[in-house]
Design a protein around this motif. Structure first.
Motif, short mmCIF file in Angstrom:
data_model
loop_
_atom_site.label_atom_id
_atom_site.label_comp_id
_atom_site.label_asym_id
_atom_site.label_seq_id
_atom_site.Cartn_x
_atom_site.Cartn_y
_atom_site.Cartn_z
N PRO A 61 8.55 5.53 -11.16
CA PRO A 61 8.48 4.89 -9.50
C PRO A 61 7.78 6.00 -8.78
CG PRO A 61 10.74 4.84 -10.59
CD PRO A 61 9.85 5.63 -11.60
N VAL A 62 6.85 5.47 -7.78
CA VAL A 62 6.27 6.38 -7.02
C VAL A 62 7.32 6.63 -5.63
CG1 VAL A 62 3.78 5.39 -7.26
CG2 VAL A 62 5.28 4.45 -5.51
N GLY A 63 6.84 7.60 -5.10
CA GLY A 63 7.40 8.18 -3.60
C GLY A 63 8.86 8.92 -3.99
N PRO A 64 9.65 9.00 -2.93
CA PRO A 64 10.69 9.85 -3.05
C PRO A 64 11.95 9.09 -3.79
CG PRO A 64 10.21 9.17 -0.87
CD PRO A 64 9.41 8.45 -1.36
N VAL B 120 9.64 12.79 0.97
CA VAL B 120 10.13 11.69 1.98
C VAL B 120 8.96 10.58 2.20
CG1 VAL B 120 11.73 13.35 3.05
CG2 VAL B 120 9.44 12.98 3.96
N GLY B 121 8.02 10.79 1.10
CA GLY B 121 7.12 9.52 1.39
C GLY B 121 5.99 9.70 2.26
N ILE C 108 0.72 -1.22 -0.12
CA ILE C 108 -0.07 -0.12 -0.05
C ILE C 108 0.70 1.09 -0.01
CG2 ILE C 108 -0.30 0.24 2.53
CD1 ILE C 108 -3.18 0.61 -0.03
N ALA C 109 2.04 1.20 0.43
CA ALA C 109 2.97 2.19 0.59
C ALA C 109 3.53 2.64 -0.86
CB ALA C 109 4.18 1.95 1.48
N LYS C 110 3.32 1.73 -1.72
CA LYS C 110 3.55 2.07 -3.24
C LYS C 110 2.18 2.37 -4.11
CE LYS C 110 6.05 -1.95 -4.08
NZ LYS C 110 6.61 -2.80 -4.79
N ALA C 111 1.31 1.59 -3.53
CA ALA C 111 0.09 1.54 -4.47
C ALA C 111 -1.21 2.50 -4.11
CB ALA C 111 -0.55 0.25 -4.65
N ALA C 112 -0.83 3.12 -2.93
CA ALA C 112 -2.09 3.99 -2.61
C ALA C 112 -2.42 5.05 -3.57
CB ALA C 112 -1.51 4.71 -1.20
N LEU C 113 -3.58 5.36 -3.74
CA LEU C 113 -4.01 6.08 -4.93
C LEU C 113 -5.00 7.22 -4.36
CD1 LEU C 113 -3.63 6.02 -8.01
CD2 LEU C 113 -5.81 4.87 -8.09
N MET C 114 -5.08 8.31 -4.73
CA MET C 114 -5.91 9.33 -4.58
C MET C 114 -6.60 9.76 -5.93
SD MET C 114 -3.65 12.92 -3.65
CE MET C 114 -2.60 13.34 -4.66
N LEU C 115 -7.95 9.82 -5.88
CA LEU C 115 -8.88 10.25 -7.03
C LEU C 115 -9.47 11.52 -6.82
CD1 LEU C 115 -10.83 6.81 -7.31
CD2 LEU C 115 -8.67 7.65 -8.64
N GLY D 85 7.39 23.93 -2.30
CA GLY D 85 7.98 23.06 -1.44
C GLY D 85 9.25 22.09 -1.82
N PRO D 86 9.66 21.21 -0.94
CA PRO D 86 10.99 20.74 -0.96
C PRO D 86 10.75 19.34 -2.15
CG PRO D 86 10.11 19.90 1.14
CD PRO D 86 9.25 21.06 0.36
N ALA D 87 9.69 18.94 -2.43
CA ALA D 87 9.42 17.64 -3.25
C ALA D 87 10.32 17.80 -4.78
CB ALA D 87 7.93 17.27 -3.72
N GLY D 88 11.07 16.91 -5.10
CA GLY D 88 11.76 16.84 -6.30
C GLY D 88 11.17 16.61 -7.43
N HIS D 89 10.10 15.97 -7.72
CA HIS D 89 9.34 15.77 -8.87
C HIS D 89 7.87 15.49 -8.78
CE1 HIS D 89 10.93 11.99 -7.35
NE2 HIS D 89 9.71 11.29 -7.68
N ALA D 90 7.07 15.45 -9.93
CA ALA D 90 5.68 15.47 -9.84
C ALA D 90 5.42 14.13 -9.25
CB ALA D 90 5.31 15.75 -11.17
N LEU D 91 4.10 14.39 -8.85
CA LEU D 91 3.28 13.03 -8.46
C LEU D 91 2.93 11.99 -9.63
CD1 LEU D 91 0.53 14.44 -6.03
CD2 LEU D 91 2.73 12.94 -5.51
N PRO D 92 3.42 10.75 -9.61
CA PRO D 92 2.94 9.85 -10.61
C PRO D 92 1.43 9.77 -11.00
CG PRO D 92 4.61 8.88 -9.40
CD PRO D 92 4.12 10.14 -8.60
#
Length: 351
Positions: free
Chosen positions: A342-345, A280-281, A242-249, A314-321
């Motif tokens: 790849p998702v996450g950091p 950082v996830g 779920i840490a990789k596949a969690a989705l928001m719609l 903010g500090p995020a380095g790239h867009a949300l997949p």
């Protein structure tokens, strides 16, 4: 009380063999009693006692080897989820108990063997050496080498082969405990960080109702969380997946979607993005429907969902997949493929 208050007949009247002041005077008001007479140990005068000490030391080193082998065997054989009852501690992990006990015995036995060896078999005569300049002279270097050879001779490591061999065996096996622990650093991730459970035809399951969703279930301006079909909370790998596949719609009017690809990967304005912040996830959960921005509560990274999930603050380095979605023949929302990024950091081999 100073030395001047002590009756003169009670003060030492000579110097010892090492030149220590044995008589108090004005220049040296404190007398030096020197070293006490040397008393021989039983091992120094009785070879049978020395042999007993040798066997004791060898036994301790052998015990260390056995404990190290027990540590490795416990690590391999005992299941990580097995519990045992140990009085008075209670129920504890059998693996942790076995590892702690065997490693503790292995280290203790080496230390106890070395201490017993030093106290019973090595030379215990105290030597007095005058201070010398820090810079060593050739004579001092020669003396150090001679003392080293003398110490090696007095330790009896060459003559006490049983002690020497068991000590080398114990010192050789103990580091293997650390090598075995390296197993917890693996297995290598390979390409697991690049893939999730999402794939073509995988239904989007509402995380609250645990039911598949239709487009009509998602209102404009709402935020809904989803997970892949088949992933259950009682699964042993649920947290990792779920840490990789969690989705928001979110659902946005198609005219308000700025990026062409973002629109093509949506369905009737329904956009599916990874819920995992690329900083950082942290899980993203704050949505502003007027601007179509989502905010990470941890470090305030802000993403524009109407424009490909790009970072706008903010500090995020790239867009949300973004996950490409559609509907199946029954009208339920489903994934068209896995995330392309790849998702996450970021990670070192992401490229």
């Amino acid at each position: 009380m100073s030395s001047q208050d002590i009756p003169e007949e009670n003060l030492p009247t000579a110097q010892d063999e090492h030149g220590a002041v044995a008589l108090a005077d004005e220049e040296n008001p404190f007398a030096d009693p020197g070293l006490p007479p040397h008393e021989h140990r039983i091992q120094d005068i009785d070879e049978r006692a020395a042999k007993r000490s040798e066997r004791t030391v060898a036994l301790l080193f052998t015990l260390s080897m056995v404990a190290t082998i027990g540590f490795i065997a416990s690590y391999v054989a005992i299941p990580i989820d097995q519990n045992i009852f140990v009085w008075p501690i209670g129920h504890i992990s059998a693996l942790n108990f076995a590892l702690g006990l065997t490693l503790g015995v292995a280290l203790f036995a080496i230390g106890a063997g070395a201490v017993h060896w030093a106290r019973t078999l090595m030379s215990d005569e105290e030597l007095v050496d005058e201070r010398h300049p820090i810079e060593a002279t050739p004579e001092v270097k020669a003396k150090v080498m001679a003392d080293f050879k003398q110490g090696a001779k007095e330790s009896a490591i060459g003559r006490r082969k049983l002690i020497r061999n068991t000590m080398f065996g114990a010192l050789t096996l103990v580091p293997l405990s650390g090598l075995v622990l390296l197993r917890d650093l693996g297995p290598l991730p390979e390409d697991k960080l690049r893939h999730t459970l999402w794939k073509s035809g995988k239904l989007l399951i509402n995380q609250n109702t645990h039911e598949p969703m239709r487009p009509s279930d998602i209102a404009v301006g709402s935020l809904t969380f989803a997970q892949p079909e088949g992933l259950e909370e009682h699964d042993h790998d649920f947290q990792r997946e779920i840490a990789k596949a969690a989705l928001m719609l979110v659902r946005i009017q198609p005219d308000n979607i700025k990026d062409k690809q973002t629109l093509e990967w949506s369905h009737e304005g329904i956009l599916a993005y990874s819920k995992i912040c690329t900083h950082v996830g942290c899980p993203i959960s704050l949505y502003e429907q007027q601007t179509h921005h989502v905010l990470c509560p941890c470090h305030q990274s802000t993403f524009d969902l109407a424009d490909g999930g790009k970072v706008i603050f903010g500090p995020a380095g790239h867009a949300l997949p973004q996950l490409r979605i559609g509907v199946n023949d029954e009208g339920y929302l489903e994934a068209r493929d896995d995330f392309e990024e790849p998702v996450g950091p970021a990670f070192w081999e992401r490229g």
